[in-house]
Write an enzyme that holds these catalytic residues in place. Structure first.
Site, PDB file in Angstrom:
ATOM      1  N   SER A 111       0.829  -1.209   0.000  1.00 55.70           N
ATOM      2  CA  SER A 111       0.000   0.000   0.000  1.00 55.70           C
ATOM      3  C   SER A 111       0.867   1.265   0.000  1.00 55.70           C
ATOM      4  CB  SER A 111      -0.933  -0.021   1.206  1.00 55.70           C
ATOM      5  OG  SER A 111      -0.224  -0.371   2.358  1.00 55.70           O
ATOM      6  N   GLY A 112       2.167   1.125  -0.276  1.00 58.53           N
ATOM      7  CA  GLY A 112       3.048   2.292  -0.318  1.00 58.53           C
ATOM      8  C   GLY A 112       3.479   2.740   1.061  1.00 58.53           C
ATOM      9  N   LEU A 113       3.237   1.908   2.076  1.00 58.78           N
ATOM     10  CA  LEU A 113       3.620   2.286   3.438  1.00 58.78           C
ATOM     11  C   LEU A 113       4.791   1.445   3.953  1.00 58.78           C
ATOM     12  CD1 LEU A 113       0.113   2.842   5.096  1.00 58.78           C
ATOM     13  CD2 LEU A 113       1.644   4.532   4.132  1.00 58.78           C
ATOM     14  N   GLY A 114       5.495   0.804   3.043  1.00 59.89           N
ATOM     15  CA  GLY A 114       6.704   0.080   3.436  1.00 59.89           C
ATOM     16  C   GLY A 114       6.420  -1.257   4.107  1.00 59.89           C
ATOM     17  N   ALA A 117       9.133  -3.806   3.378  1.00 60.90           N
ATOM     18  CA  ALA A 117      10.364  -3.506   4.134  1.00 60.90           C
ATOM     19  C   ALA A 117      10.193  -3.914   5.592  1.00 60.90           C
ATOM     20  CB  ALA A 117      10.681  -2.016   4.032  1.00 60.90           C
ATOM     21  N   ASP A 159      13.208   2.578   2.478  1.00 61.12           N
ATOM     22  CA  ASP A 159      12.129   1.943   3.248  1.00 61.12           C
ATOM     23  C   ASP A 159      12.667   1.104   4.407  1.00 61.12           C
ATOM     24  OD1 ASP A 159      10.578   3.054   1.311  1.00 61.12           O
ATOM     25  OD2 ASP A 159       9.413   1.255   0.888  1.00 61.12           O
TER      26      ASP A 159
HETATM   27  O1  PMV Z   1       5.828   1.945  -2.934  1.00 66.14           O
HETATM   28  P1  PMV Z   1       6.898   1.696  -1.931  1.00 66.14           P
HETATM   29  O2  PMV Z   1       6.536   2.005  -0.499  1.00 66.14           O
HETATM   30  O3  PMV Z   1       7.516   0.338  -2.098  1.00 66.14           O
HETATM   31  O4  PMV Z   1       8.074   2.764  -2.231  1.00 66.14           O
HETATM   32  C1  PMV Z   1       8.840   2.726  -3.408  1.00 66.14           C
HETATM   33  C2  PMV Z   1       9.795   3.871  -3.407  1.00 66.14           C
HETATM   34  C3  PMV Z   1      10.685   3.958  -4.637  1.00 66.14           C
HETATM   35  O5  PMV Z   1      11.510   5.123  -4.455  1.00 66.14           O
HETATM   36  C4  PMV Z   1       9.874   4.138  -5.894  1.00 66.14           C
HETATM   37  C5  PMV Z   1      11.565   2.730  -4.781  1.00 66.14           C
HETATM   38  C6  PMV Z   1      12.677   2.613  -3.745  1.00 66.14           C
HETATM   39  O6  PMV Z   1      13.269   1.518  -3.666  1.00 66.14           O
HETATM   40  O7  PMV Z   1      13.014   3.596  -3.057  1.00 66.14           O
END
Ligand code: PMV
Length: 333
Positions: A111-114, A117, A159
């Site tokens: 969801s873009g919140l890591g 990671a 992340d």
């Molecule tokens: O969408 P996320 O939370 O996986 O973030 C990706 C961030 C990028 O800069 C696009 C990729 C990275 O490895 O930093």
């Protein structure tokens, strides 16, 4: 034993950080919990509670094969990180044999919140603890980054650093000190909305790479501008100047639009946040769905924007910064 790992938002700098430019990232007070213990046999049993949108799912792996009622998507977005983290951790810390791993989260993966990671760092931290090794958080971050690189093909240190160390970090991938701690002068609250991810981080990173290869000079200017935004945003946060921070986030969002990673649904949500009067609004993460974040000097505007989003049926919440980073806890049986 239990591991507790915060999630994160990228305040500014995603994509540019992959090209070595600075990014500003913050751990948030939404956390993933991982329970990990050694089994008497050699099976790896992984259960996920709430990590994928649907309820509980499990995967059981012997040395020969894996079984479980899971889709290729579950494997790609969740189990591949857990299995890779175990593989890498076992090479570094020694073989522990079978493991029971249970992962719980209120926020879905990807969801873009890591989340990936946090899962990678949590499994590495738990494994090292069970192997009797005391490992610094920055080393957990770098091992977890290897997990992300092997699963995704590419990953910046952002992340895994944010979720392992906690707090706010200015990430400078090309410097010897990759993570510089940023101390916000004022408490920062962030409105976070989540939309379904339409493309994986791997795909958005490769889309941007294609554009970069076709229009190297122009795209490099855009990346450099994002890097400068992150440097200035970190100063604004340290000075407690949320108006400037918001303006910088808005400029960053529009550069991300130019890079082609903002989909219509995310833009609609961003517009709801702007209409409610938020001063800074941008996507967070790879784009094409995932998280959209907003800030304001005025808490009531954050609440108004939150209510407007909830009325449309969107998943949204207000979060503050987490300063604890990864945490270990003994689980009493
Ligand atoms: O969408 P996320 O939370 O996986 O973030 C990706 C961030 C990028 O800069 C696009 C990729 C990275 O490895 O930093």
């Amino acid at each position: 034993m239990g591991i507790n790992v915060p999630l994160k938002v990228t305040i500014t700098g995603e994509h540019a950080v992959v090209y070595g430019y600075p990014a500003l990232v913050a751990a948030i007070n939404r956390r993933i919990a991982i329970k990990i213990c050694v089994r008497p046999d050699r099976e790896i049993r992984i259960t996920s509670r709430g990590v994928m949108i649907i309820g509980d799912i499990s995967l059981i792996c012997s040395e020969e094969s894996c079984r479980g009622d899971v889709s290729p998507d579950h494997v790609e977005r969740l189990f591949s990180y857990v299995l890779k983290a175990i593989e890498i951790a076992s090479k570094i810390f020694g073989d522990l044999g079978g493991l029971d791993i249970e992962i719980s989260s209120g926020v879905p993966v990807g969801s873009g919140l890591g989340t990936s990671a946090a899962i990678s760092a949590g499994v590495v931290a738990g494994y090292s603890y069970l192997a009797g090794r005391s490992v610094e958080r920055k080393d957990i971050a770098s091992i977890a980054r290897r997990v992300e690189i092997e699963v995704q093909g590419a990953a910046s240190p952002m992340d895994t650093g944010a979720v392992s160390l906690g707090g706010v970090l200015l990430v400078k991938p090309l410097e010897t000190e990759v993570f510089k701690r940023v101390e916000p002068k004022k408490a920062l609250e962030i409105l976070i909305a989540i939309t379904p991810k339409k493309r994986s981080t791997r795909e958005t990173v490769s889309m941007v790479r294609d554009l970069y290869n076709r229009r190297k000079t122009i795209v490099d200017h855009l990346m450099r501008a994002i890097g400068e935004i992150s440097e200035e945003a970190s100063k604004a946060l340290e000075e407690g100047d949320l108006k400037t921070l918001g303006e910088l986030m808005n400029i960053n969002h529009n550069i991300l639009r130019a890079l082609g990673v903002v989909d219509c649904e995310s833009e609609d949500i961003a517009e709801i946040m702007r209409t409610a009067g938020l001063e800074g609004v941008k996507i967070s993460g790879g784009g094409w769905g995932g998280a959209i974040i907003g800030i304001s000097r005025d808490r009531s505007r954050l609440e108004q924007a939150l209510n407007s989003l909830l009325e449309t049926g969107c998943t949204a919440f207000i979060s503050s910064i987490d300063f604890r980073g990864i945490e270990y806890e003994e689980i009493l049986k």
